[in-house]
Design a protein around this motif. Structure first.
Motif, mmCIF file in Angstrom:
data_model
loop_
_atom_site.group_PDB
_atom_site.id
_atom_site.type_symbol
_atom_site.label_atom_id
_atom_site.label_comp_id
_atom_site.label_asym_id
_atom_site.label_seq_id
_atom_site.Cartn_x
_atom_site.Cartn_y
_atom_site.Cartn_z
ATOM 1 N N ASN A 72 35.162 48.168 29.735
ATOM 2 C CA ASN A 72 36.405 47.409 29.607
ATOM 3 C C ASN A 72 37.535 48.135 30.322
ATOM 4 O O ASN A 72 37.741 49.339 30.118
ATOM 5 N N VAL A 73 38.249 47.395 31.159
ATOM 6 C CA VAL A 73 39.388 47.947 31.885
ATOM 7 C C VAL A 73 40.662 47.411 31.236
ATOM 8 O O VAL A 73 40.822 46.198 31.063
ATOM 9 N N TYR A 74 41.550 48.334 30.886
ATOM 10 C CA TYR A 74 42.799 47.954 30.224
ATOM 11 C C TYR A 74 43.987 48.330 31.094
ATOM 12 O O TYR A 74 43.966 49.351 31.793
ATOM 13 N N ARG A 75 45.021 47.498 31.016
ATOM 14 C CA ARG A 75 46.284 47.808 31.674
ATOM 15 C C ARG A 75 47.345 47.891 30.587
ATOM 16 O O ARG A 75 47.693 46.895 29.961
ATOM 17 N N GLN A 76 47.839 49.094 30.375
ATOM 18 C CA GLN A 76 48.849 49.341 29.345
ATOM 19 C C GLN A 76 50.240 49.374 29.994
ATOM 20 O O GLN A 76 50.413 49.966 31.058
ATOM 21 N N PHE A 77 51.205 48.768 29.305
ATOM 22 C CA PHE A 77 52.571 48.720 29.828
ATOM 23 C C PHE A 77 53.539 49.380 28.857
ATOM 24 O O PHE A 77 53.450 49.184 27.639
ATOM 25 N N TRP A 78 54.462 50.143 29.414
ATOM 26 C CA TRP A 78 55.607 50.670 28.672
ATOM 27 C C TRP A 78 56.864 50.119 29.351
ATOM 28 O O TRP A 78 57.078 50.352 30.556
ATOM 29 N N TYR A 133 51.897 48.079 25.453
ATOM 30 C CA TYR A 133 51.462 46.691 25.319
ATOM 31 C C TYR A 133 50.245 46.559 26.231
ATOM 32 O O TYR A 133 50.358 46.796 27.440
ATOM 33 N N THR A 134 49.120 46.215 25.641
ATOM 34 C CA THR A 134 47.841 46.343 26.348
ATOM 35 C C THR A 134 47.214 44.995 26.668
ATOM 36 O O THR A 134 47.164 44.103 25.830
ATOM 37 N N TYR A 135 46.713 44.903 27.905
ATOM 38 C CA TYR A 135 45.975 43.724 28.372
ATOM 39 C C TYR A 135 44.623 44.186 28.900
ATOM 40 O O TYR A 135 44.496 45.275 29.463
ATOM 41 N N ARG A 136 43.637 43.329 28.716
ATOM 42 C CA ARG A 136 42.320 43.591 29.326
ATOM 43 C C ARG A 136 42.278 42.897 30.676
ATOM 44 O O ARG A 136 42.570 41.703 30.785
ATOM 45 N N TRP A 144 56.441 51.180 33.370
ATOM 46 C CA TRP A 144 55.345 51.941 33.959
ATOM 47 C C TRP A 144 54.049 51.497 33.306
ATOM 48 O O TRP A 144 54.046 50.983 32.181
ATOM 49 N N LEU A 145 52.962 51.637 34.048
ATOM 50 C CA LEU A 145 51.669 51.130 33.587
ATOM 51 C C LEU A 145 50.589 52.186 33.721
ATOM 52 O O LEU A 145 50.688 53.113 34.534
ATOM 53 N N ASN A 146 49.587 51.999 32.911
ATOM 54 C CA ASN A 146 48.398 52.846 32.960
ATOM 55 C C ASN A 146 47.183 51.941 32.956
ATOM 56 O O ASN A 146 46.846 51.345 31.935
ATOM 57 N N GLU A 147 46.545 51.812 34.125
ATOM 58 C CA GLU A 147 45.303 51.046 34.197
ATOM 59 C C GLU A 147 44.163 52.026 33.977
ATOM 60 O O GLU A 147 43.995 52.979 34.757
ATOM 61 N N THR A 148 43.391 51.795 32.926
ATOM 62 C CA THR A 148 42.432 52.810 32.508
ATOM 63 C C THR A 148 41.134 52.192 32.013
ATOM 64 O O THR A 148 41.101 51.041 31.563
ATOM 65 N N ALA A 149 40.072 52.972 32.106
ATOM 66 C CA ALA A 149 38.764 52.562 31.590
ATOM 67 C C ALA A 149 37.940 53.816 31.322
ATOM 68 O O ALA A 149 38.106 54.838 31.994
ATOM 69 N N THR A 150 37.065 53.721 30.327
ATOM 70 C CA THR A 150 36.158 54.809 29.984
ATOM 71 C C THR A 150 34.785 54.219 29.705
ATOM 72 O O THR A 150 34.673 53.190 29.035
ATOM 73 N N ILE A 151 33.760 54.854 30.205
ATOM 74 C CA ILE A 151 32.405 54.382 29.968
ATOM 75 C C ILE A 151 32.140 54.281 28.468
ATOM 76 O O ILE A 151 32.521 55.160 27.693
#
Length: 543
Positions: free
Chosen positions: A131-137, A162-165, A486-493
């Protein structure tokens, strides 16, 4: 020689038989009997031991009695030599297995890394395996009136995440070209809000910069046009700052000022508008079928090998999309990847070795030189496209991407202006940059080249300039680079995928390495032990 041994053996047997005779037999009779048997046995040799000058009766008897011990010593020496040879063979087999095993691993990894139907890489490439998430501040402005009227410092308060998939849709219109060994595709866009991973809802409101009003001086520098637009701004009751919900700010809203413009223009404004139900591309990447070192590398984007926004090498489309890289990655390698959202290629360098859910990975980080000024990094000279705001290209830490945003004055940086010139953040209060929370990194498994975890962190800013013909902006005394979010697009196995990866990749490689070491160690121990024993026996016999 064989005859002599046979003679000695028979002599030994006769001695035993004669000694068992009763006391009635005289010693002379026993001696005479042994002579007869030995003489008969020696006829084949044409030698009479009793007349041979070098063989006496006592010597023959001594040889006959000691022959079994000599035979036993020979067998023991042969056994020790055989054991040493076996040990050497086992150790040699372990040594041979190392290059052979490495070759088999390399062949398997290269085969499974090719982007074609049926491979592991293709399956995870078509649709993200995690799952890839994009978090917003969001930077909520606390003093909008003071800034607009007195040109005060902008006080911001960060709110989030605030998180979106995102990236949950599979790649579309995939086309394989066997002649050029490339794969073409579209990347559908979509975002699904994740309430459980967010601090609020999409209806939370923020005081943020008015995107439409702030862009006017850049889009319409003409005084006459600005005067006309100023009337529309006042009639729509628009100001430098506005209140918007999270959903409106990110994905778009109907702007009241733009809706009054008498000719046909887009009236919907949003930081990422349009996004949902759109697609990015067409991308064309190398499959790696003919050259695995090119796998997943972007050949063209929207039919072009070079972006028109930047001159020289800055416009080159380099590397992959960051999800995967060619296998067998070394620490001294520079990983290049392209981001269509910010219209340029980036690179990452080795930072550290870490353990991710039992999987050894290399962490590659985005270095500060990426956003450095041309004075600090001459390679960045072609990213400096204007001289005024950048103070003749001496400021660092921000990048003007207005040319790829239809002229809107959008600048990107690391969150909280990390690694930026101090004077850029000086008019803003409430920022606290730190490396751990605001840096970008990719955790790449070095054998396969798969990115198993990543965090792409960027800040979106907008340049606001004073404009005496626009009431909403005429109170400003200097330029502001206003942070929007600012955003953090993140994913972890995932745990299941990690376990499968450990079993199918890391486990098998470690097992092969263990077998190699065991064979070499055991073989070496056996060889050394038997060799030492053999030498010790030889020394003992020599004495």
């Amino acid at each position: 020689m064989l005859g002599w041994k046979r003679c000695v053996i028979h002599a030994h047997k006769e001695l035993q038989r004669i000694s068992d005779m009763g006391n009635g037999s005289s010693p002379e009779y026993k001696k005479q009997t042994l002579r007869i048997h030995i003489s008969t046995e020696m006829n084949d040799l044409s030698v009479n031991p009793f007349v041979h000058p070098n063989i006496q009766w006592k010597n023959l008897r001594h040889q006959a009695q000691n022959f079994p011990a000599r035979r036993m010593g020979c067998n023991r020496n042969c056994g020790l030599i055989t054991g040493a040879v076996i040990g050497a063979v086992v150790a040699l087999f372990g040594g041979i297995l190392m290059p052979v095993g490495d070759m088999l691993i390399e062949k398997t990894v290269k085969k499974e890394s090719v982007l074609e139907e049926g491979t592991t890489a293709f399956k995870n490439w078509v649709k993200a395996g995690a799952n890839v998430y994009r978090q917003f501040w969001i930077f909520d402005v606390q003093n909008p009136e003071e800034v607009a009227v007195n040109s005060s410092k902008i006080k911001v308060k960060q709110r989030g995440p605030y998180t979106y998939r995102v990236r949950y849709l599979a790649k579309d219109i995939i086309t394989q070209d066997s002649k050029t060994h490339t794969v073409s595709f579209l990347r559908p866009k979509g975002a699904i809000f994740e309430p459980s991973l967010s601090v609020g809802t999409e209806n939370d409101t923020f005081t943020v910069l008015n995107l439409a009003v702030a862009a006017i001086p850049h889009l319409y520098p003409s005084t006459f046009v600005q005067i006309i637009l100023n009337v529309l701004i006042k009639n729509s009751n628009s100001f430098m700052f506005q209140k918007r919900t999270l959903k409106e700010l990110l994905w778009g809203y109907k702007d009241p000022f733009l809706s009054l413009v008498p000719y046909s223009i887009p009236t919907t404004v949003g930081v990422f508008y349009p996004y949902n139900n759109t697609a990015d591309g067409i991308y064309k990447v190398f499959s790696g079928k003919d050259d695995i070192s090119k796998v997943a590398r972007i050949d063209t984007y929207k039919g072009k090998k070079h972006l028109s926004y930047w001159p020289s090498h800055c416009g080159m489309i380099n590397g992959t999309d960051g999800a995967t890289f060619p296998p067998f990655i070394e620490k001294n390698r520079v990983l290049q990847f392209f981001s269509a959202d910010i219209c340029r290629s980036f690179y990452a360098v080795f930072g550290a070795e870490i353990n991710l859910k039992g999987i050894p990975v290399y962490r590659f980080v985005l270095p500060s030189r990426v956003f450095a000024s041309p004075l600090q990094n001459p390679d960045n000279h072609c990213f400096c496209t204007e001289k005024i705001i950048s103070k003749d290209c001496t400021l660092y830490g921000v990048l003007d991407i207005s040319k790829c945003k239809e002229g809107r004055p959008v600048y990107i940086s690391l969150p909280h202006f990390l690694h930026a010139s101090p004077e850029i953040a000086e008019p803003i209060e409430g920022l606290s940059p730190n490396e751990e929370e605001h840096s970008t990194y990719l955790d790449v498994e070095p054998i396969t080249g798969f990115t198993l975890q990543f965090a792409q962190r960027l800040q979106i800013n907008m340049l606001v300039k004073p404009a005496k013909n626009i009431v909403a902006l005429k109170g400003l005394k200097h330029n502001y680079l206003v942070p929007i979010l600012w955003l953090n697009e993140t994913a972890t196995i995932g745990d299941e995928k990690a376990e499968m990866f450990r079993n199918q990749v890391i486990g098998k490689i470690n097992l092969l390495a263990l077998i190699e070491m065991i064979l070499m160690s055991v073989g070496a121990v056996i060889f050394i032990a038997f060799t030492i024993s053999y030498c010790a026996c030889r020394l003992k016999n020599a004495k």
